[in-house]
Design a protein around this motif. Structure first.
Motif, PDB file in Angstrom:
ATOM      1  N   ARG A   1       0.834  -1.208   0.000  1.00 34.43           N
ATOM      2  CA  ARG A   1       0.000   0.000   0.000  1.00 34.43           C
ATOM      3  C   ARG A   1       0.866   1.253   0.000  1.00 34.43           C
ATOM      4  O   ARG A   1       0.523   2.266  -0.619  1.00 34.43           O
ATOM      5  N   LEU A   2       1.994   1.182   0.706  1.00 30.73           N
ATOM      6  CA  LEU A   2       2.923   2.315   0.695  1.00 30.73           C
ATOM      7  C   LEU A   2       3.475   2.546  -0.712  1.00 30.73           C
ATOM      8  O   LEU A   2       3.547   3.685  -1.189  1.00 30.73           O
ATOM      9  N   LEU A   3       3.870   1.478  -1.400  1.00 27.20           N
ATOM     10  CA  LEU A   3       4.350   1.613  -2.770  1.00 27.20           C
ATOM     11  C   LEU A   3       3.281   2.261  -3.648  1.00 27.20           C
ATOM     12  O   LEU A   3       3.574   3.140  -4.469  1.00 27.20           O
ATOM     13  N   ASP A   4       2.044   1.833  -3.469  1.00 24.18           N
ATOM     14  CA  ASP A   4       0.950   2.417  -4.238  1.00 24.18           C
ATOM     15  C   ASP A   4       0.839   3.916  -3.974  1.00 24.18           C
ATOM     16  O   ASP A   4       0.682   4.716  -4.899  1.00 24.18           O
ATOM     17  N   SER A   5       0.936   4.282  -2.694  1.00 25.90           N
ATOM     18  CA  SER A   5       0.797   5.694  -2.337  1.00 25.90           C
ATOM     19  C   SER A   5       1.962   6.533  -2.856  1.00 25.90           C
ATOM     20  O   SER A   5       1.808   7.728  -3.117  1.00 25.90           O
ATOM     21  N   GLU A   6       3.126   5.894  -3.023  1.00 29.01           N
ATOM     22  CA  GLU A   6       4.304   6.585  -3.531  1.00 29.01           C
ATOM     23  C   GLU A   6       4.367   6.565  -5.059  1.00 29.01           C
ATOM     24  O   GLU A   6       5.285   7.120  -5.656  1.00 29.01           O
ATOM     25  N   GLY A   7       3.407   5.896  -5.687  1.00 27.86           N
ATOM     26  CA  GLY A   7       3.414   5.793  -7.135  1.00 27.86           C
ATOM     27  C   GLY A   7       4.497   4.887  -7.664  1.00 27.86           C
ATOM     28  O   GLY A   7       4.967   5.063  -8.805  1.00 27.86           O
ATOM     29  N   VAL A   8       4.907   3.901  -6.877  1.00 27.83           N
ATOM     30  CA  VAL A   8       5.983   2.978  -7.263  1.00 27.83           C
ATOM     31  C   VAL A   8       5.371   1.644  -7.676  1.00 27.83           C
ATOM     32  O   VAL A   8       4.719   0.979  -6.864  1.00 27.83           O
ATOM     33  N   ASP A   9       5.568   1.274  -8.919  1.00 23.49           N
ATOM     34  CA  ASP A   9       5.019   0.020  -9.419  1.00 23.49           C
ATOM     35  C   ASP A   9       5.839  -1.179  -8.938  1.00 23.49           C
ATOM     36  O   ASP A   9       5.305  -2.155  -8.419  1.00 23.49           O
ATOM     37  N   ARG A  10       7.175  -1.091  -9.134  1.00 20.96           N
ATOM     38  CA  ARG A  10       8.064  -2.173  -8.719  1.00 20.96           C
ATOM     39  C   ARG A  10       9.275  -1.565  -8.031  1.00 20.96           C
ATOM     40  O   ARG A  10       9.725  -0.470  -8.383  1.00 20.96           O
ATOM     41  N   ALA A  11       9.820  -2.296  -7.067  1.00 20.36           N
ATOM     42  CA  ALA A  11      10.951  -1.788  -6.284  1.00 20.36           C
ATOM     43  C   ALA A  11      11.861  -2.938  -5.883  1.00 20.36           C
ATOM     44  O   ALA A  11      11.462  -4.110  -5.894  1.00 20.36           O
ATOM     45  N   VAL A  12      13.081  -2.576  -5.547  1.00 24.35           N
ATOM     46  CA  VAL A  12      13.948  -3.497  -4.812  1.00 24.35           C
ATOM     47  C   VAL A  12      13.473  -3.450  -3.363  1.00 24.35           C
ATOM     48  O   VAL A  12      13.372  -2.379  -2.777  1.00 24.35           O
ATOM     49  N   VAL A  13      13.144  -4.597  -2.807  1.00 25.93           N
ATOM     50  CA  VAL A  13      12.640  -4.650  -1.431  1.00 25.93           C
ATOM     51  C   VAL A  13      13.579  -5.492  -0.593  1.00 25.93           C
ATOM     52  O   VAL A  13      13.960  -6.602  -1.004  1.00 25.93           O
ATOM     53  N   GLY A  14      13.977  -4.961   0.527  1.00 27.07           N
ATOM     54  CA  GLY A  14      14.881  -5.684   1.405  1.00 27.07           C
ATOM     55  C   GLY A  14      14.592  -5.401   2.854  1.00 27.07           C
ATOM     56  O   GLY A  14      13.930  -4.422   3.204  1.00 27.07           O
ATOM     57  N   GLY A  15      15.087  -6.260   3.703  1.00 26.55           N
ATOM     58  CA  GLY A  15      14.899  -6.056   5.127  1.00 26.55           C
ATOM     59  C   GLY A  15      15.955  -6.777   5.926  1.00 26.55           C
ATOM     60  O   GLY A  15      16.596  -7.720   5.433  1.00 26.55           O
ATOM     61  N   LEU A  16      16.136  -6.315   7.132  1.00 28.71           N
ATOM     62  CA  LEU A  16      17.099  -6.902   8.053  1.00 28.71           C
ATOM     63  C   LEU A  16      16.345  -7.524   9.215  1.00 28.71           C
ATOM     64  O   LEU A  16      15.466  -6.893   9.808  1.00 28.71           O
ATOM     65  N   SER A  17      16.663  -8.779   9.529  1.00 28.79           N
ATOM     66  CA  SER A  17      16.041  -9.505  10.634  1.00 28.79           C
ATOM     67  C   SER A  17      14.531  -9.586  10.420  1.00 28.79           C
ATOM     68  O   SER A  17      14.090 -10.176   9.444  1.00 28.79           O
ATOM     69  N   MET A  18      13.711  -8.991  11.296  1.00 28.39           N
ATOM     70  CA  MET A  18      12.264  -9.004  11.087  1.00 28.39           C
ATOM     71  C   MET A  18      11.907  -8.424   9.724  1.00 28.39           C
ATOM     72  O   MET A  18      10.989  -8.896   9.051  1.00 28.39           O
ATOM     73  N   GLY A  19      12.629  -7.387   9.302  1.00 30.16           N
ATOM     74  CA  GLY A  19      12.384  -6.822   7.979  1.00 30.16           C
ATOM     75  C   GLY A  19      12.588  -7.830   6.875  1.00 30.16           C
ATOM     76  O   GLY A  19      11.918  -7.786   5.836  1.00 30.16           O
ATOM     77  N   GLY A  20      13.511  -8.762   7.079  1.00 28.22           N
ATOM     78  CA  GLY A  20      13.697  -9.836   6.116  1.00 28.22           C
ATOM     79  C   GLY A  20      12.515 -10.779   6.089  1.00 28.22           C
ATOM     80  O   GLY A  20      12.114 -11.259   5.018  1.00 28.22           O
TER      81      GLY A  20
END
Length: 263
Positions: A69-88
């Protein structure tokens, strides 16, 4: 619900999802250091860093849907998505639920396996305790393992910063997130199905999700590369930000069609 986010830079969008029980403040060095090579988006997962927890049952899938939903609100169709620990963990949930939104995946100091029963029970114990006693429980139970021995011995300011971030965790969000992580599924099938390149990063001194876990994830994905960060523990992005940023920048350059070598 509202998901707080902070962005910096231009170029390929890179979403970085924070560790438990921290907030997007952990990515300060990434927002500054990577802004020249990509658009860095660092949201606060629900309940942390001022974002709203809401009334949903604990679930990493809920967090993953928040990110979309955040990507939608930012107008981002596709992104590199990453996370550390819980973010992973949230990143892997997003890979499972929204694979069409990915340009690439970064998994740092995390693991693909589900918690065994003993670990799930321990998460529930900590969740109940933090609701009763507050963030002091997190300082006692989690802080000692979050950073490597090199940081403990020689980086007092870094250790102090991590302590402050842990101490700031809202108890209700911490309990919710612990229960969400306890219920996560095994994600190795998810990794095997990823169709984009994957960068796995791990601190060589990480005792929570050690290098063997990183090796297993790299072996599972069809197109993976591994970066081991020396003299860093579980929070490699905070402990050795220059090395972390270098690995991410090379990966992003590769995705954008550059000639950076694989990590």
């Amino acid at each position: 619900m509202r998901l707080y986010t902070r962005s910096a830079g231009e170029g390929l969008p890179v979403v970085l999802l924070h560790a438990f029980p921290l907030s997007s403040a952990m990515w300060l060095a990434q927002r500054e250091g990577l802004a020249e090579v990509c658009k860095v988006i660092t949201p606060d997962l629900r309940g942390f860093g001022g974002s709203v927890l809401g009334g949903d049952d604990p679930s990493l899938d809920v967090m993953a849907d928040d990110v979309v939903r955040l990507l939608d609100s930012e107008g981002v169709d596709r992104a590199v998505v990453g996370g550390l620990s819980m973010g992973g963990y949230v990143t892997m949930a997003l890979c499972r639920r929204h694979p069409d939104r990915l340009l690439g995946v970064i998994l740092a100091d995390t693991k693909a396996g589900a918690d065994p029963e003993a670990a799930r029970s321990n998460r529930e114990r900590i969740a109940a305790a933090v609701l009763q006693e507050g963030a002091s429980v997190l300082l006692k139970e989690l802080l000692p393992g979050l950073v490597g021995q090199t940081t403990v011995r020689s980086r007092a300011m870094v250790f102090g910063r991590v302590r402050g971030l842990v101490q700031s965790a809202p108890p209700t969000a911490a309990a919710w997130a612990q229960r969400a992580m306890a219920g996560r599924p095994d994600s190795f099938d998810t990794l095997r199905a990823i169709k984009t390149p994957v960068l796995v990063i791990v601190g060589e001194e990480d005792e929570i999700t050690p290098p063997a876990e990183a090796d297993a994830m790299v072996e599972a994905v069809p197109d993976g590369r591994l970066t081991v960060i020396e003299k860093a523990g579980h929070l490699s992005a905070i402990e050795q930000p220059e090395a972390f940023n270098r690995a991410v920048a090379e990966f992003v350059a590769e995705l954008a069609g550059g000639s950076a070598p694989r990590g």
